[in-house]
Structure formats: structure tokens, C-alpha cells
Design an enzyme around this catalytic site. Structure first.
Site, PDB file in Angstrom:
ATOM      1  N   ALA A  69       0.841  -1.198   0.000  1.00 48.73           N
ATOM      2  CA  ALA A  69       0.000   0.000   0.000  1.00 48.73           C
ATOM      3  C   ALA A  69       0.874   1.245   0.000  1.00 48.73           C
ATOM      4  O   ALA A  69       2.006   1.224   0.490  1.00 48.73           O
ATOM      5  CB  ALA A  69      -0.925   0.015   1.214  1.00 48.73           C
ATOM      6  N   ASP A  70       0.322   2.317  -0.559  1.00 46.68           N
ATOM      7  CA  ASP A  70       0.993   3.608  -0.505  1.00 46.68           C
ATOM      8  C   ASP A  70      -0.073   4.689  -0.455  1.00 46.68           C
ATOM      9  O   ASP A  70      -1.053   4.637  -1.195  1.00 46.68           O
ATOM     10  CB  ASP A  70       1.903   3.831  -1.703  1.00 46.68           C
ATOM     11  CG  ASP A  70       2.781   5.052  -1.506  1.00 46.68           C
ATOM     12  OD1 ASP A  70       3.608   5.030  -0.568  1.00 46.68           O
ATOM     13  OD2 ASP A  70       2.629   6.028  -2.254  1.00 46.68           O
ATOM     14  N   THR A  71       0.123   5.660   0.418  1.00 48.51           N
ATOM     15  CA  THR A  71      -0.830   6.742   0.614  1.00 48.51           C
ATOM     16  C   THR A  71      -0.204   8.068   0.214  1.00 48.51           C
ATOM     17  O   THR A  71       0.942   8.346   0.578  1.00 48.51           O
ATOM     18  CB  THR A  71      -1.271   6.813   2.094  1.00 48.51           C
ATOM     19  OG1 THR A  71      -1.861   5.567   2.457  1.00 48.51           O
ATOM     20  CG2 THR A  71      -2.268   7.935   2.324  1.00 48.51           C
ATOM     21  N   ALA A 106      -3.288   3.545  -2.649  1.00 49.24           N
ATOM     22  CA  ALA A 106      -3.277   2.416  -3.579  1.00 49.24           C
ATOM     23  C   ALA A 106      -3.028   1.154  -2.769  1.00 49.24           C
ATOM     24  O   ALA A 106      -2.142   1.121  -1.911  1.00 49.24           O
ATOM     25  CB  ALA A 106      -2.183   2.597  -4.624  1.00 49.24           C
TER      26      ALA A 106
END
Length: 178
Positions: A69-71, A106
Site C-alpha cells: 500500500a501507498d498513501t 493504492a
């Protein structure tokens, strides 16, 4: 078969734990430098995908599901990453003051060599912040290591006027999406 979280984020681990997931943490070190050609969501997907792929390749078990995940916090079309120092955090908070911004996370899930990708988006509105409020928050140290220089689950909760979308997404992982 245990889920593998390809992230060192304590916030993501806490969200998964609170939601009842069992998982192992296997963070991936990837280049998180944005490309000028990428939109904010393309950037988040690329970084989340790279984290998941690196961890999946390292673990070597096709049956172990991997979650990457990446924010990103986006204001005026610009990605506000993790602040480099107190002055950078101050500038980010000033930009967010009294305005609406987007938070995109994501999520990339790999199992059996197949990839599944989703992007969750939340809109957040900050109240107008005074210089002293910004200075107080920056001095707390909380903005350090946080996309957009704030933690909605912490002291910055007092700055949030409203949110449209997933609260856990703003923290760093949209649990319902996972």
C-alpha cells in the site's frame, strides 16, 4: 497461510490488527521518488505495486498473499509527501489550512502470482489554522514521517472539519477495500 504486509507502517499494522487480520510484516525498501509524468494515483499505484512485488519475490511462496500500500496527500494537484523537516511540515500545513484536499491510497494484493489493484480516495477539509496552531503541531513532532504532515488519528484530528470517504484510508490503509 498468513497475509504478508509489505510495509513498515505501524499505522497500517494497527489498522489490520484492529480489523482482525492475522499477518506478518515484511517491509520492502523501494524508491518512492515521484516522476513528473505520473499523476498522484499512478504514483501511489506504482509504489504500492513495487512494495508488494519486492516482498512477494523475497518471500518466494506463491500461496502467501502479499499486501502492498501507498498513501498520498494531494493539494492543488501536488503530492504532499512526508515532510523533510519542520519548515516543510509548516509549509504543507499552511497549504492545507482552510481547504479541501484528497488522500489516495493504492492497495496492491498479490496471491498466486496474480495482482489485484484498488485505489481508495477520501476528501478531507481542514479548518483555517493560525500560525500558532501550525507551530504547536509541528513542535509536537507528529507530522514527522506522515504524508501531508499530519495524522488524522492523532492531534491533527482537531483540524479536520469534515471527511468524505474512508477514515482508515486517511490513516494509511482503507480497511474495507482490503
Amino acid at each position: 497461510m498468513s497475509l504478508i504486509l509489505a510495509s513498515a507502517s505501524p499505522r497500517r499494522a494497527e489498522l489490520l490488527t484492529n480489523a482482525g487480520f492475522t499477518f506478518d510484516v515484511q517491509p520492502a525498501d523501494v524508491d518512492e521518488t515521484p516522476s513528473e509524468a505520473e499523476s498522484p494515483t499512478e504514483y501511489a499505484v506504482r509504489v504500492a505495486r513495487e512494495k508488494a512485488r519486492v516482498t512477494f519475490a523475497r518471500c518466494g511462496n506463491l500461496n502467501s498473499p502479499v499486501l502492498g500500500a501507498d498513501t498520498v496527500v494531494v493539494a492543488d494537484g501536488r503530492i504532499l509527501g512526508k515532510p523533510s523537516d519542520a519548515a516543510d511540515a509548516h509549509a504543507m500545513l499552511k497549504r492545507l489550512s482552510g481547504r479541501v484536499h484528497d488522500v489516495h491510497t493504492a492497495v496492491v494484493f498479490i496471491i498466486g502470482g496474480r495482482e489485484f489493484v484498488e485505489v481508495a480516495t477520501s476528501r478531507v477539509r481542514f479548518v483555517s489554522l493560525s500560525e500558532s496552531e501550525i507551530a504547536w503541531y509541528v513542535a509536537s513532532g507528529e507530522p514527522h514521517g506522515k504524508a501531508g504532515a499530519y495524522a488524522i488519528q492523532g492531534r491533527a484530528a482537531r483540524f479536520v472539519d469534515w471527511i468524505d470517504g474512508s477514515w482508515s484510508n486517511v490513516v494509511g490503509l482503507p480497511v474495507a477495500t482490503v
